[in-house]
Design a protein around this motif. Structure first.
Motif, PDB file in Angstrom:
ATOM      1  N   VAL A 131       0.849  -1.197   0.000  1.00  0.00           N
ATOM      2  CA  VAL A 131       0.000   0.000   0.000  1.00  0.00           C
ATOM      3  C   VAL A 131       0.882   1.244   0.000  1.00  0.00           C
ATOM      4  O   VAL A 131       1.740   1.406   0.864  1.00  0.00           O
ATOM      5  CB  VAL A 131      -0.931   0.017   1.228  1.00  0.00           C
ATOM      6  N   LYS A 132       0.701   2.091  -0.979  1.00  0.00           N
ATOM      7  CA  LYS A 132       1.449   3.344  -1.063  1.00  0.00           C
ATOM      8  C   LYS A 132       0.484   4.507  -0.848  1.00  0.00           C
ATOM      9  O   LYS A 132      -0.496   4.647  -1.580  1.00  0.00           O
ATOM     10  CB  LYS A 132       2.142   3.478  -2.420  1.00  0.00           C
ATOM     11  N   ILE A 133       0.758   5.305   0.152  1.00  0.00           N
ATOM     12  CA  ILE A 133      -0.138   6.401   0.514  1.00  0.00           C
ATOM     13  C   ILE A 133       0.540   7.730   0.202  1.00  0.00           C
ATOM     14  O   ILE A 133       1.692   7.951   0.579  1.00  0.00           O
ATOM     15  CB  ILE A 133      -0.508   6.328   2.003  1.00  0.00           C
ATOM     16  N   THR A 134      -0.172   8.597  -0.468  1.00  0.00           N
ATOM     17  CA  THR A 134       0.373   9.904  -0.800  1.00  0.00           C
ATOM     18  C   THR A 134       0.164  10.875   0.364  1.00  0.00           C
ATOM     19  O   THR A 134      -0.627  10.615   1.277  1.00  0.00           O
ATOM     20  CB  THR A 134      -0.315  10.480  -2.045  1.00  0.00           C
ATOM     21  N   ARG A 135       0.858  11.980   0.299  1.00  0.00           N
ATOM     22  CA  ARG A 135       0.716  13.006   1.327  1.00  0.00           C
ATOM     23  C   ARG A 135      -0.724  13.512   1.387  1.00  0.00           C
ATOM     24  O   ARG A 135      -1.276  13.709   2.471  1.00  0.00           O
ATOM     25  CB  ARG A 135       1.681  14.158   1.044  1.00  0.00           C
ATOM     26  N   ASP A 136      -1.330  13.713   0.206  1.00  0.00           N
ATOM     27  CA  ASP A 136      -2.704  14.218   0.174  1.00  0.00           C
ATOM     28  C   ASP A 136      -3.672  13.226   0.820  1.00  0.00           C
ATOM     29  O   ASP A 136      -4.607  13.635   1.525  1.00  0.00           O
ATOM     30  CB  ASP A 136      -3.128  14.500  -1.269  1.00  0.00           C
ATOM     31  N   LEU A 138      -2.967  11.018   3.174  1.00  0.00           N
ATOM     32  CA  LEU A 138      -2.727  11.025   4.614  1.00  0.00           C
ATOM     33  C   LEU A 138      -3.316  12.265   5.255  1.00  0.00           C
ATOM     34  O   LEU A 138      -3.951  12.203   6.317  1.00  0.00           O
ATOM     35  CB  LEU A 138      -1.221  10.937   4.878  1.00  0.00           C
ATOM     36  N   LEU A 139      -3.152  13.412   4.592  1.00  0.00           N
ATOM     37  CA  LEU A 139      -3.693  14.662   5.125  1.00  0.00           C
ATOM     38  C   LEU A 139      -5.215  14.611   5.170  1.00  0.00           C
ATOM     39  O   LEU A 139      -5.838  15.019   6.160  1.00  0.00           O
ATOM     40  CB  LEU A 139      -3.228  15.833   4.253  1.00  0.00           C
ATOM     41  N   ALA A 140      -5.842  14.088   4.116  1.00  0.00           N
ATOM     42  CA  ALA A 140      -7.301  14.008   4.075  1.00  0.00           C
ATOM     43  C   ALA A 140      -7.833  13.096   5.174  1.00  0.00           C
ATOM     44  O   ALA A 140      -8.884  13.346   5.759  1.00  0.00           O
ATOM     45  CB  ALA A 140      -7.755  13.504   2.705  1.00  0.00           C
ATOM     46  N   ALA A 141      -7.099  12.022   5.471  1.00  0.00           N
ATOM     47  CA  ALA A 141      -7.547  11.071   6.489  1.00  0.00           C
ATOM     48  C   ALA A 141      -7.459  11.644   7.896  1.00  0.00           C
ATOM     49  O   ALA A 141      -8.102  11.133   8.815  1.00  0.00           O
ATOM     50  CB  ALA A 141      -6.719   9.788   6.409  1.00  0.00           C
ATOM     51  N   LEU A 155       5.500  10.910   9.119  1.00  0.00           N
ATOM     52  CA  LEU A 155       4.540   9.813   9.118  1.00  0.00           C
ATOM     53  C   LEU A 155       4.492   9.085   7.784  1.00  0.00           C
ATOM     54  O   LEU A 155       4.359   7.851   7.746  1.00  0.00           O
ATOM     55  CB  LEU A 155       3.138  10.345   9.429  1.00  0.00           C
ATOM     56  N   GLY A 156       4.561   9.818   6.681  1.00  0.00           N
ATOM     57  CA  GLY A 156       4.408   9.219   5.362  1.00  0.00           C
ATOM     58  C   GLY A 156       5.325   8.042   5.115  1.00  0.00           C
ATOM     59  O   GLY A 156       4.860   6.931   4.803  1.00  0.00           O
ATOM     60  N   GLY A 181      -6.232   8.074  12.006  1.00  0.00           N
ATOM     61  CA  GLY A 181      -6.110   8.676  10.682  1.00  0.00           C
ATOM     62  C   GLY A 181      -5.253   7.833   9.751  1.00  0.00           C
ATOM     63  O   GLY A 181      -5.556   7.703   8.558  1.00  0.00           O
ATOM     64  N   ILE A 182      -4.194   7.252  10.295  1.00  0.00           N
ATOM     65  CA  ILE A 182      -3.352   6.353   9.495  1.00  0.00           C
ATOM     66  C   ILE A 182      -4.175   5.174   8.996  1.00  0.00           C
ATOM     67  O   ILE A 182      -4.103   4.776   7.831  1.00  0.00           O
ATOM     68  CB  ILE A 182      -2.152   5.862  10.331  1.00  0.00           C
TER      69      ILE A 182
END
Length: 440
Positions: A131-136, A138-141, A155-156, A181-182
């Protein structure tokens, strides 16, 4: 695939085309069939197909084999409610005797389990490390959280690595909210087995308390599961990536297989149920077990990506470990761990309290959500009179606490929502208990 693109649809476990493809011994499947018929009073292949999580044809083959061994017999009547005029079946005396003997060994019945080695392949296909999570994302979550500058940059990489994370810092600054959020940032689905099989022992895995089932039409293939080409093995449940959250109640025994000596069945431990998801150990240092002992239990899984479990017989066996473990504590790491333990936790992230500027942002945001008008005199009183008494130390929980206190006072006194220096004083008195001097 771009490394920054999240995997939203891990490959599904293929539906077994035959009984042999299930990877299960025929004797085990027959025992589960007759135990299910006995315990649930089921007499039709369509009903058994849904409960056993096999295709109609596969269940019919099991029934035919059991009939050949005179464990099952045709009832001689058709299923009145079935459009296909389905024949009914029942256990013979020999079948009931066999069911009772099988139940004495294990009370497990229902969904056919998945052999551990086959499930291990699915774990690799849907690994959290893919799973690759973008900054956007993570911020939205994180929702409306006001995050310290640079926190997402720390965190990213921690989240996308799938490695362990230790978040530490003073209480009340959102460590638990950030952990949640993570979890929310993951956003995709995985396949959770209803049960797995090892060494002839069935271990229940799917837990509706832990696993959030994804309800989609694609997950259903008809009441009798007769449709060929099912999208995935029905022995699995399509779920959101799981999250297990434990706090002060966590004990080492909760990380072991749970054996019920009465039913002679096993329940998977918490970290196994969290496979492919997130395991949050909140409030570390408040458990009965010393933090060092808890982390020592995680050393092998965190370093080797596998865990070691034990059956009631004492036999140890290896299971995959594919979980993002997040430790959260109010203590400084050096107070609760030795350096060897800290070395095995891959990321250490300090969560400090907000600056005065961030505190005011949070205060204004909460006030707007609660529909409490801001008042300049009240804010000046709070910042210049109250906070100097505690060394101007701000925490993320304080705006919510103070504003909710003022709302409670207004509602009790029948006044419209507002804030004032007097209400600030009354709210503050409930947030901090001042030491009282005892006069003799």
């Amino acid at each position: 695939m771009n490394d920054q693109t999240p995997i939203l649809n891990p490959p599904p476990p293929p539906a077994p085309a035959s009984l042999a493809d299930t990877g299960l011994p025929m004797t085990l499947m027959q025992d589960i069939l007759i135990k299910t018929m006995y315990r649930m009073s089921l007499n039709h292949a369509s009903e058994l197909s849904s409960v056993l999580c096999l295709s109609f044809a596969q269940v019919q083959e099991l029934i035919d084999t059991a009939r050949g061994e005179r464990l099952v017999e045709a009832m001689g009547t058709l299923h009145a409610t079935s459009k296909s005029a389905e024949m009914g079946f029942q256990l013979t005396d020999a079948g009931r005797s066999r069911a009772l003997s099988a139940l004495a060994i294990s009370e497990y019945y229902g969904a056919m389990p998945v052999p551990l080695e086959i499930y291990s392949e699915q774990v690799r296909r849907q690994s959290i490390r893919k799973v690759k999570i973008t900054r956007d994302q993570l911020l939205a979550a994180m929702g409306d959280l006001i995050l310290p500058e640079g926190l997402l940059s720390a965190l990213g990489p921690a989240v996308t690595s799938g490695r362990s994370i230790l978040m530490y810092g003073p209480p009340g600054n959102g460590k638990s909210s950030i952990s949640n959020g993570i979890r929310d940032a993951m956003g995709d689905h995985i396949y959770v087995p209803r049960a797995v099989l090892h060494a002839g022992q069935v271990i229940s895995v799917y837990d509706p308390i832990v696993h959030r089932k994804v309800e989609t039409q694609a997950a259903h293939v008809g009441t009798s599961l007769r449709v060929s080409g099912q999208r995935f093995d029905p022995r699995y449940v399509l779920c959101e990536r799981p999250t297990v959250i434990t706090g002060g109640e966590l004990k080492l025994e909760m990380l072991d297989l749970k054996y019920n000596p009465v039913s002679k069945t096993y329940q998977a431990p918490l970290q196994f149920k969290a496979m492919g998801g997130v395991f949050i150990v909140d409030d570390l240092g408040r458990q009965e077990e010393p933090p060092q002992a808890l982390v020592n239990r995680w050393i092998v899984p965190l370093e080797m990506n596998y865990d070691i479990l034990s059956l009631a017989s004492g036999e140890k066996f290896i299971v995959p470990f594919d979980t993002l473990v997040i430790f959260s504590t109010n203590f400084h790491p050096n107070e609760i761990f030795d350096q060897a333990a800290l070395r095995r936790i891959f990321f250490k992230i300090k969560i400090d309290g907000p600056t005065q500027a961030d505190f005011l942002k949070i205060f204004a945001l909460v006030a707007r959500k609660r529909r409490v008008p801001l008042n300049e005199d009240a804010l000046i009183h709070l910042l210049q009179t109250k906070y100097p008494t505690i060394g101007n130390v701000y925490a993320n929980y304080q705006p919510v606490f103070l504003i909710d206190q003022m709302i409670a006072i207004c509602e009790y006194e029948g006044k419209p929502y507002h804030m004032s220096p007097e209400l600030i004083d009354r709210a503050w008195s409930n947030m901090f208990v001042e030491d009282e001097t005892i006069v003799k």
